[in-house]
Design an enzyme around this catalytic site. Structure first.
Site, PDB file in Angstrom:
ATOM      1  N   LYS A  93       8.310   0.049   5.438  1.00 43.19           N
ATOM      2  CA  LYS A  93       7.868   1.360   4.964  1.00 43.19           C
ATOM      3  C   LYS A  93       9.079   2.102   4.401  1.00 43.19           C
ATOM      4  CE  LYS A  93       5.684   5.423   7.012  1.00 43.19           C
ATOM      5  NZ  LYS A  93       4.934   5.806   8.212  1.00 43.19           N
ATOM      6  N   VAL A 137       4.609   1.017   1.313  1.00 41.70           N
ATOM      7  CA  VAL A 137       4.823  -0.098   2.221  1.00 41.70           C
ATOM      8  C   VAL A 137       4.927  -1.384   1.401  1.00 41.70           C
ATOM      9  CG1 VAL A 137       3.950  -1.345   4.214  1.00 41.70           C
ATOM     10  CG2 VAL A 137       3.535   1.108   4.000  1.00 41.70           C
ATOM     11  N   GLY A 144       0.839  -1.186   0.000  1.00 40.21           N
ATOM     12  CA  GLY A 144       0.000   0.000   0.000  1.00 40.21           C
ATOM     13  C   GLY A 144       0.868   1.227   0.000  1.00 40.21           C
ATOM     14  N   ASP A 169      -2.811  11.361  14.714  1.00 37.88           N
ATOM     15  CA  ASP A 169      -3.219  10.997  13.356  1.00 37.88           C
ATOM     16  C   ASP A 169      -3.982   9.679  13.344  1.00 37.88           C
ATOM     17  OD1 ASP A 169      -3.549  11.457  10.675  1.00 37.88           O
ATOM     18  OD2 ASP A 169      -1.577  10.712  10.090  1.00 37.88           O
ATOM     19  N   GLY A 172       1.037   5.301   1.585  1.00 40.31           N
ATOM     20  CA  GLY A 172       0.492   6.376   2.392  1.00 40.31           C
ATOM     21  C   GLY A 172       1.090   7.676   1.936  1.00 40.31           C
ATOM     22  N   GLY A 173       0.755   8.729   2.639  1.00 45.58           N
ATOM     23  CA  GLY A 173       1.267  10.025   2.255  1.00 45.58           C
ATOM     24  C   GLY A 173       2.784  10.088   2.349  1.00 45.58           C
TER      25      GLY A 173
HETATM   26  C1  LIG Z   1      -6.675   6.622  -0.007  1.00 47.92           C
HETATM   27  O1  LIG Z   1      -7.840   5.861  -0.019  1.00 47.92           O
HETATM   28  C2  LIG Z   1      -7.867   4.908  -1.058  1.00 47.92           C
HETATM   29  C3  LIG Z   1      -9.231   4.250  -1.065  1.00 47.92           C
HETATM   30  O2  LIG Z   1      -9.734   4.190   0.209  1.00 47.92           O
HETATM   31  C4  LIG Z   1      -6.737   3.930  -0.843  1.00 47.92           C
HETATM   32  O3  LIG Z   1      -6.755   2.991  -1.892  1.00 47.92           O
HETATM   33  C5  LIG Z   1      -5.435   4.686  -0.858  1.00 47.92           C
HETATM   34  O4  LIG Z   1      -4.373   3.815  -0.601  1.00 47.92           O
HETATM   35  C6  LIG Z   1      -5.448   5.773   0.178  1.00 47.92           C
HETATM   36  N1  LIG Z   1      -4.266   6.593   0.016  1.00 47.92           N
HETATM   37  C7  LIG Z   1      -3.596   7.061   1.048  1.00 47.92           C
HETATM   38  C8  LIG Z   1      -2.496   7.992   0.693  1.00 47.92           C
HETATM   39  O5  LIG Z   1      -3.886   6.784   2.192  1.00 47.92           O
END
Ligand SMILES: *[C@@H]1O[C@H](CO)[C@@H](O)[C@H](O)[C@H]1NC(C)=O
Ligand SMILES: *[C@@H]1O[C@H](CO)[C@@H](O)[C@H](O)[C@H]1NC(C)=O
Ligand SMILES: *[C@@H]1O[C@H](CO)[C@@H](O)[C@H](O)[C@H]1NC(C)=O
Ligand SMILES: *[C@@H]1O[C@H](CO)[C@@H](O)[C@H](O)[C@H]1NC(C)=O
Ligand SMILES: *[C@@H]1O[C@H](CO)[C@@H](O)[C@H](O)[C@H]1NC(C)=O
Ligand SMILES: *[C@@H]1O[C@H](CO)[C@@H](O)[C@H](O)[C@H]1NC(C)=O
Ligand SMILES: *[C@@H]1O[C@H](CO)[C@@H](O)[C@H](O)[C@H]1NC(C)=O
Ligand SMILES: *[C@@H]1O[C@H](CO)[C@@H](O)[C@H](O)[C@H]1NC(C)=O
Ligand SMILES: *[C@@H]1O[C@H](CO)[C@@H](O)[C@H](O)[C@H]1NC(C)=O
Ligand SMILES: *[C@@H]1O[C@H](CO)[C@@H](O)[C@H](O)[C@H]1NC(C)=O
Ligand SMILES: *[C@@H]1O[C@H](CO)[C@@H](O)[C@H](O)[C@H]1NC(C)=O
Ligand SMILES: *[C@@H]1O[C@H](CO)[C@@H](O)[C@H](O)[C@H]1NC(C)=O
Length: 834
Positions: free
Chosen positions: A547, A533, A526, A644, A528-529
């Protein structure tokens, strides 16, 4: 002449037998391209694709052949070929391009106009599929029929006589190319601006064109700048808008995503992802959000509406309650012709609903407004266009909406009652001064236009830049110093426990490269900002979540340091465990225990996955988070405010036990400190408490607020930040409160949670607790320990929650793909003025 037919026949046979080579970039009449073959040109590929991993529907499209297939054009977006092979056919008869089903059935799913003289269809290096005749004249091109993406080299043509100019149309969803509800194109009434529409309603408006322009952007991973040039060419019939990019530029595209965000994206070849440089609208940038005679400002802590100078809210109560639809009105009426003057408001995205008066220079434009009693404001610019310089005089003769404060914006001259107008003797002198001011500022604004010009959402760009570059670690000696500080006796003292920092293993970079298959896309979990990861398997077989912080992302050295120092010291079964870290050149990596079930948002907001979260699991998650917060707030030796908390920061292990992650924003309180003020407001809209969002005040109680939002989201399965349930409720919290207050709290519970009646009490109790947590006044909110108590014990809760009034205006949900930075759920980091 007699020999020519056989030759043609031979050629035809030839071409029918030898269909295509993979490297081909063209088709000639008679050729077919089946769905297992493609045309390729530079980075672009034309072929059939299926947007869903399950396959099934076939679309003819053009995409970037990069690690992440990115479709930029779709031919048959309204009629996919289903349940049979598809073929692109260049018809010999009418020389049209057709998408047909399997051989034998010649149903046409899509076709480009019949093109009598066409001799070839070629995919060009810029992603344009063109059909040309023998002389090379273009008869048809895909760039004239854009889907949701605008690329360098494309032309947005606006012809005065053409009532239906090109528009981008969003996909319906990330995996559904059929036309969605958002479109983007020229505003056909004003012609000087672009609009995004949702259906027939305006959703977002760009700045008014103020001359050819360029914008420069920074790519963090390569630490390089690139430039985009915006050009307008005007002729008698209309004008053309194009963009081109500097040589050093990455692949860039403007895309209107399924949730209506217009985004400027650039391919980051180091990180293998699309960086988002611009994403609009945001907050009150949604068209007309602030009502009449007001401007939106997204530069501050929270997007905010503000009446223009000389104006006040029509209804003070509604305005301070967050309802800006009534807009603003003049504090004192104009006395037409008597004592009017102009107030220059600098740095504006000019409002909408203007009239362009042709062929007026600056002073004529001004008197146009001065002499017309209904005129409220004017603005002037020399339109500096690639082929001409034209004056652009705009006047506003009624009310107007959608102004915005932006960096590098234009001057708006607001008509006001002239100050000091009591003294009639001053009149002629005042005129002179005003004129002088006007001409100086005109020159200045012309210069500003030439330089910064089409402020294509300049300040959003600014926000992004600010976010990303803040605390960017440029200096590797700083890292070295930090490491020395960290590992040496000279401990960076955070809190009182500095003395016994556990020795956190430093993992070497090469083993992490091995563990993650060189950070391969297939290992990506995934994003994040702050970073991506990856899943990794260390030499001994231990699974980790790694990460990898993005260079230049908000998480600079300070956050990194913070996270290492904090988590290393915290031990609780509902907190994610940090196993080690790595600093390698400018790379910073953190290795966590691996969580088999990803994060809570993966389940909670997914219509399919959410049923796996039955009530028992949800309640377990709620209680686990609550206990971890008690630990953070009072039981650990430190007193920590997480700052957060949000659904995506709650990870789930293989048994669906929750673990709080992401301590990059956490802060430690010392001694008796209960509240702190910060210059930097960090957090995520939708979860930020009012006092924190507005004043930068944070305390345990701001975590309690975020916890309340989280709890209500878990119970309802609804996302606060993308709440569209009914017209009456734009936010989750007032909706929850209303249902609860009317005794209908049961309706708030997510049907997917399958809450049996015996557990109904737990669910209702949770809603009650959640509402106590999200009260506007921090002192009304319970502490985490009393929350745990209330959740654990079946005694009646006596306190009644007050209605949550405060809401931060938020925009649309992000339905976009996982790969982009979405400002919607991205952690916001802004710098407050000192
Ligand atoms: C934002 O939300 C989308 C859908 O919920 C998800 O796929 C994505 O990974 C998220 N991005 C961040 C930066 O958290
Ligand atoms: C495409 O499929 C056809 C038959 O289905 C086969 O004959 C052909 O070789 C395939 N082409 C490629 C490039 O795989
Ligand atoms: C896409 O690019 C890869 C490597 O750059 C290449 O091997 C592959 O053939 C390309 N695919 C197509 C369809 O051109
Ligand atoms: C192709 O289309 C024509 C008319 O459009 C029809 O007469 C013919 O039967 C079709 N051929 C096949 C194989 O379906
Ligand atoms: C090519 O151009 C020539 C001269 O302009 C013209 O006579 C001819 O018809 C053109 N051919 C095609 C295929 O358009
Ligand atoms: C605008 O673009 C069209 C093609 O889309 C072209 O025919 C026309 O000449 C262009 N006009 C100008 C002024 O460049
Ligand atoms: C891009 O457009 C600008 C302005 O029209 C022009 O000066 C520049 O040469 C163009 N650059 C490229 C790479 O085409
Ligand atoms: C504007 O136009 C008027 C009339 O055409 C002319 O008298 C005046 O000098 C012009 N002003 C400027 C600043 O060019
Ligand atoms: C003032 O402007 C409005 C809108 O452009 C126009 O309809 C009206 O005729 C103007 N009035 C005068 C006196 O010029
Ligand atoms: C935005 O904020 C920055 C930093 O606080 C400030 O320098 C800048 O002037 C602001 N811009 C606008 C348009 O308010
Ligand atoms: C290292 O420690 C010194 C002394 O405590 C401190 O002044 C400095 O800011 C620290 N440097 C870093 C990068 O943390
Ligand atoms: C890992 O990938 C990078 C860039 O993608 C490359 O430069 C490097 O050589 C690769 N390392 C290994 C060990 O494969």
């Amino acid at each position: 002449m007699a020999t020519s037919p056989p030759i043609a026949k031979i050629l035809l046979l030839f071409s029918l037998h030898f269909l295509l080579c993979v490297s081909d970039n063209r088709l000639t009449p008679g050729q077919r391209m089946p769905s297992n073959e493609t045309l390729t040109s530079d980075v672009f590929v034309l072929g059939f694709f299926s947007p869903r991993s399950s396959g099934g529907d076939l679309y003819l499209g053009i995409w970037y052949n990069i690690s992440q297939r990115t479709v930029i054009w779709v031919a048959n977006r309204e009629s996919p070929v289903t349940g049979q092979p598809a073929t692109l056919l260049f018809s010999v008869d009418d020389r049209s391009l057709r998408v047909v089903g399997s051989r034998g059935s010649n149903f046409t799913f899509w076709s480009a106009n019949p093109l009598g003289a066409a001799t070839e269809a070629v995919l060009l290096k810029n992603g344009n599929l063109v059909v040309r005749d023998g002389n090379g004249s273009v008869l048809w091109q895909s760039f004239d029929h854009p889907t949701d993406t605008f690329l360098p080299g494309m032309i947005f043509r606006y012809a005065y006589h053409d009532r239906s100019p090109n528009r981008l149309t969003s996909w319906k969803a990330a995996d559904d190319p059929s036309p969605g509800s958002f479109t983007f194109g020229f505003d056909s009434t004003a012609t000087l601006q672009f609009m995004t529409w949702r259906g027939s309603e305006i959703y977002y408006r760009t700045s008014v064109w103020s001359g050819d322009a360029f914008g420069s952007w920074h790519t963090p991973s390569s630490n390089a700048n690139f430039v985009i040039y915006f050009t307008v060419l005007e002729d008698e019939d209309g004008f053309n808008f194009t963009i081109n990019v500097s040589d050093s530029s990455p692949y860039i595209r403007y895309t209107l995503n399924p949730s209506g965000q217009l985004q400027l994206l650039g391919w980051d070849s180091t990180w293998k992802l699309w960086q988002t440089f611009v994403s609009v609208p945001y907050g009150c940038q949604v068209y007309g959000s602030c009502g009449q005679f007001a401007s939106c400002n997204v530069n501050g802590t929270v997007p905010a509406c503000k009446c223009l100078e000389g104006f006040e809210p029509r209804s003070q109560t509604a305005w301070s309650g967050g309802d800006h639809s009534g807009g603003c009105s003049r504090t004192s009426a104009l006395r037409c012709g008597e004592a009017d003057g102009f107030l220059r408001v600098a740095g504006m995205k000019l409002p909408d609903q203007f009239v362009r008066v042709r062929n007026k220079n600056m002073s004529e434009c001004r008197s146009e407004c001065l002499t017309n009693c209904s005129c409220q404001a004017f603005a002037y610019a020399d339109l500096n266009m690639a082929n001409a310089i034209a004056p652009r005089c705009l006047v506003w003769t009624g009310s107007f909406v959608d102004a915005e404060m932006i960096t590098g914006g234009e001057d708006l001259y607001l008509k006001i009652m002239n100050f000091n107008s009591g003294a009639s003797s001053g009149k002629s002198r005042r005129r002179k001064i005003l004129l002088l001011v006007l001409s100086i500022s005109a020159a200045a604004s012309a210069l500003a236009c030439a330089l910064a010009a089409w402020k294509f959402d300049e300040q959003i760009k600014g926000v992004f830049r600010q976010t990303k570059s803040e605390e960017l670690v440029r200096d590797s000696s700083l890292i070295q110093e930090f490491l020395n500080n960290f590992s040496g006796a000279n401990e960076v003292a955070i809190g009182e426990a500095a003395d016994q920092a556990p020795q956190l293993p430093l993992i070497n970079f090469e083993s992490l490269v091995l563990a993650t298959d060189n950070f391969s896309v297939s290992n990506k979990l995934g994003q994040g900002g702050f970073g991506i990861v990856y899943k990794g398997v260390l030499h001994g077989g231990q699974e980790i979540a790694l990460k990898r912080l993005i260079r230049g992302s908000g998480q600079g050295l300070v956050e990194f340091k913070n996270e290492i120092n904090l988590i290393a010291r915290l031990q609780h079964r509902n907190l994610v465990r940090l196993l080690g870290y790595c600093i390698h050149g400018e790379e910073k990596l953190l290795a966590y225990e691996y969580m088999a079930n990803k994060s809570l948002d993966f389940f909670l907001f997914d219509p399919v996955q959410k049923v796996k979260l039955d009530w028992g699991k949800r309640f377990n998650v709620i209680k686990g988070i609550a206990r971890a917060l008690v630990y953070l707030h009072q039981d650990s030796r430190l007193r920590i405010v997480h700052r957060d908390l949000k659904v995506s920061n709650i990870l789930l292990d293989k048994d669906m036990n929750p673990k709080i992650s992401d301590f990059g924003m956490a802060r430690i309180f010392r001694g008796n400190q209960n509240e702190a003020n910060t210059k930097r407001v960090v957090g995520t809209y939708g979860y930020m408490s009012p006092e924190y969002a507005m004043q930068g005040l944070f305390s345990m109680k701001s975590d309690v607020y975020s916890f309340g939002v989280l709890l209500l989201e878990i119970v309802s399965g609804l996302q606060n930040s993308s709440f569209h349930l009914s017209l009456d409720f734009t936010h989750l919290l007032p909706y929850a409160w209303q249902l609860w207050n009317e005794g209908n709290a049961k309706d708030f519970i997510d049907p997917s949670s399958n809450t049996q009646s015996c557990y109904l009490d737990e669910a209702l109790r949770s809603i009650h607790v959640g509402l106590l947590c999200v009260q506007d006044n921090p002192s009304d909110r319970p502490t985490m320990s009393s929350i745990v108590f209330m959740l654990d014990n079946e005694i009646a809760i006596s306190r009644t929650p007050k209605k949550p009034i405060f809401t931060i205006q938020r925009n649309d949900p992000s339905v976009e793909n996982l790969e982009t930075y979405s400002p919607n759920n991205m952690t916001i980091t802004t710098v407050e003025g000192r």
